[in-house]
Design a protein around this motif. Structure first.
Motif: not given
Length: 596
Positions: A139-144, A59-61, A149-155
């Protein structure tokens, strides 16, 4: 440091960071490796130890009040006088949220990701793909656009997990707890990157300027501009699918294979040197979600730290064409069958005595619940399609497990033999512990059935029986009983210690064990064992029933009461796949309710 020197230095740092980002995407620009998420291997992997499980989280952020910094080239702003320059503000920190996040991280995540988040927890050697090292900030799953990653990515990772890995979802955590975990992992990343920057400054002989350090830190750790998702999502057409296939063959097939089975280039590596393989789309394993909008972003952003590159050069129309074509390779319903979900299993109360053999008609009262299990050490595997039923009579709890297994592996006597097994892990308490054998001070109880033990009940199979022409140097005072060498237990350490596995007269096919942290599994002494099992294999399917009295014992502390609810998880070992110990398929925590 003068203002001019400082500006030159900032440009150099920015250039180094942009090169770093480009490097992560150009490492292997060999097509759409892992639209679903790079790095999750499918069948051949590095030599694997017997593993554990983990399953733990990623997770993260925390939320930042400061606007995100973008990495694109910008015009030079007018600089105020040195004494008027504003100092960049560090992110606002909610200490209470971070404290809760740290507590949750140590409880659920440190087993795999390590206490400091470096990816080297005690379970890390037993899972593949390897746990994320948060110190890299990748982090693998990013949207920026800046790959942070955003908080939403990590959530999203906490809510869905990362199918195809040992990173499981955490549906039992509240929204606030998930945010706390994100905040704490973000802190781990920020602290690690800060320390790395300071070391870089020192190595270069540069003065450490807090304002410059904070700017560099923001650039590395705060999410930039979010990649826009064009709306609405266009519907696939014969023309777009044809165009998508053309683009897929050009950009993706070299890794994912012409039919999407992940059978392209197999020898691939992440930027940290760990091996990885392209995904098999036909099995529905997407590290992120397989919905069109998410796949669009995955192609735009790539997967930092993996061989999956970004595709900024493709038009929106071309990206959508590839997305629709990839989705056409996934059989309908397959993706939803491999995503871990939390289920509610009801142990139905029956008006019958369960102490003896249980007739088939009693099971008709209990609804079978499908539970997803997946490997901790990823490989090609037959989907077990595990179904669970439970009944009780107020005195005894019985749980029936049925799963697909093309081969019945009933022997584990030779070095190259591994038997089929299944286990149930129980926990009673308010807050579930680490899935991998509990948490310190919060014990889990495990019931396990062994196919080889079931076979031993027909006649104990020892080395002499497996190798009748072999020669063994027998300890003193041994004697022959029914053609079998029986030794004084004093000279057989495991047997003398009461280990059921070494007991030729165990007389049962199941056992109970307790644990309260990874690596602490302790088997219940024979005198306190109370778990019994029956099993049968037919037409490629195992049916195993495990049962035990609701009341526990001194060695097996699990005491159950009608009307209460507890947490359970399941594990399956496939002998044909050489599963043993921690190398297995596992579920996430499920709910088990004993009907009043």
């Amino acid at each position: 440091m003068s203002k001019g020197d400082r500006r030159v230095r900032e440009r150099l740092v920015a250039s180094r960071w942009l090169l770093h980002l480009v490097g992560t995407t150009v490492v292997i620009a060999m097509g759409c490796f892992l639209l679903a998420g790079c790095g999750g291997g499918e069948s051949e992997q590095p030599a694997k130890p017997a593993e554990t499980e983990k399953a733990p989280p990623s997770e993260a952020a925390p939320q930042h009040e400061t606007p995100p910094a973008d990495q694109g080239a910008q015009a030079e702003p007018q600089q105020p006088a040195p004494d008027q320059q504003a100092q960049p503000a560090a992110p606002v920190v909610d200490e209470q949220l971070l404290a809760r996040g740290e507590q949750l991280f140590q409880r659920h995540c440190a087993g795999c990701h390590g206490e400091t988040g470096d990816g080297n927890g005690p379970a890390a050697d037993y899972v593949w793909p390897k746990p994320r090292n948060f110190h890299t900030g990748l982090f693998r799953l990013v949207s920026t656009k800046n790959a942070v990653p955003t908080d939403e990515d990590l959530l999203g990772v906490l809510e869905r997990g990362m199918p195809g890995s040992a990173m499981f979802p955490f549906p039992a955590l509240s929204d606030e707890d998930k945010k706390a975990l994100v905040a704490y992992v973000r802190k781990i990343v920020r602290d690690a990157i800060r320390a790395q920057l300071i070391e870089q400054y020192k190595a270069a002989g540069e003065e450490i300027d807090e304002a410059t350090l904070e700017e560099d830190l923001k650039r590395r750790t705060e999410p930039g501009e979010v990649i826009p998702k064009p709306e609405p999502v266009p519907e696939p057409t014969p023309e777009s699918l044809a165009r998508g296939k053309e683009l897929y063959m050009k950009n993706c097939a070299s890794c994912h294979g012409e039919t999407g089975k992940g059978d392209g280039v197999q020898e691939q590596f992440n930027t940290d040197g760990t091996p990885t393989r392209p995904r098999d789309f036909t099995k529905g394993y997407f590290k992120g979600s397989g919905d069109p909008a998410t796949l669009f972003v995955r192609l735009r952003a790539g997967m930092p730290g993996s061989p999956m590159p970004a595709y900024p050069q493709l038009s929106d129309e071309e990206i959508w064409a590839i997305v629709h074509y990839v989705r056409s390779l996934v059989p309908e319903g397959v993706e939803q069958r491999v995503v871990h979900r939390r289920n509610h299993i009801v142990a139905v109360r029956v008006d019958a005595d369960l102490a003896g053999d249980i007739p088939e008609d009693l099971w008709a009262a209990a609804k079978p619940v499908r539970v997803v299990v997946s490997p901790l050490w990823w490989r090609d595997f037959v989907e077990p399609d595990l179904h669970v039923q439970a009944i009780h009579d107020g005195k005894t709890l019985a749980i029936r497990l049925q799963w697909t297994d093309p081969t019945a592996n009933r022997s584990a006597g030779r070095l190259d033999e591994f038997d089929d097994k299944v286990a149930i892990q129980f926990f009673k308490g308010k807050e579930e512990p680490f899935l991998g054998m509990g948490w310190q001070g919060e014990q889990v109880v495990v019931w396990a059935w062994h196919a080889s033990w079931q076979e031993d009940m027909k006649g104990f199979v020892d080395v002499e029986k497996l190798y009748p022409l072999g020669y063994a140097d027998i300890y003193p005072f041994a004697k022959k009983v029914d053609g079998r060498t029986v030794q004084d237990p004093t000279f057989v350490t495991a047997q003398a210690a009461g280990a059921l596995a070494a007991d030729p007269e165990r007389g049962v096919a199941a056992e109970a064990a307790v644990a309260e942290r990874f690596g602490s599994l302790t088997f219940v002494p024979k005198v306190a064992q109370g778990v019994y099992a029956t099993a049968s294999w037919s037409n490629g399917k195992w049916t195993v029933v495990l049962k035990r009295a609701l009341q526990g014992s001194e060695g097996d502390p699990l005491t159950l009461e009608p009307g209460e609810q507890l947490s359970v998880a399941f594990a399956i070992w496939d002998g044909a796949a050489r599963d043993r110990d921690g190398q297995k398929l596992v579920s996430i925590w499920q709910e088990l309710e004993l009907q009043p």
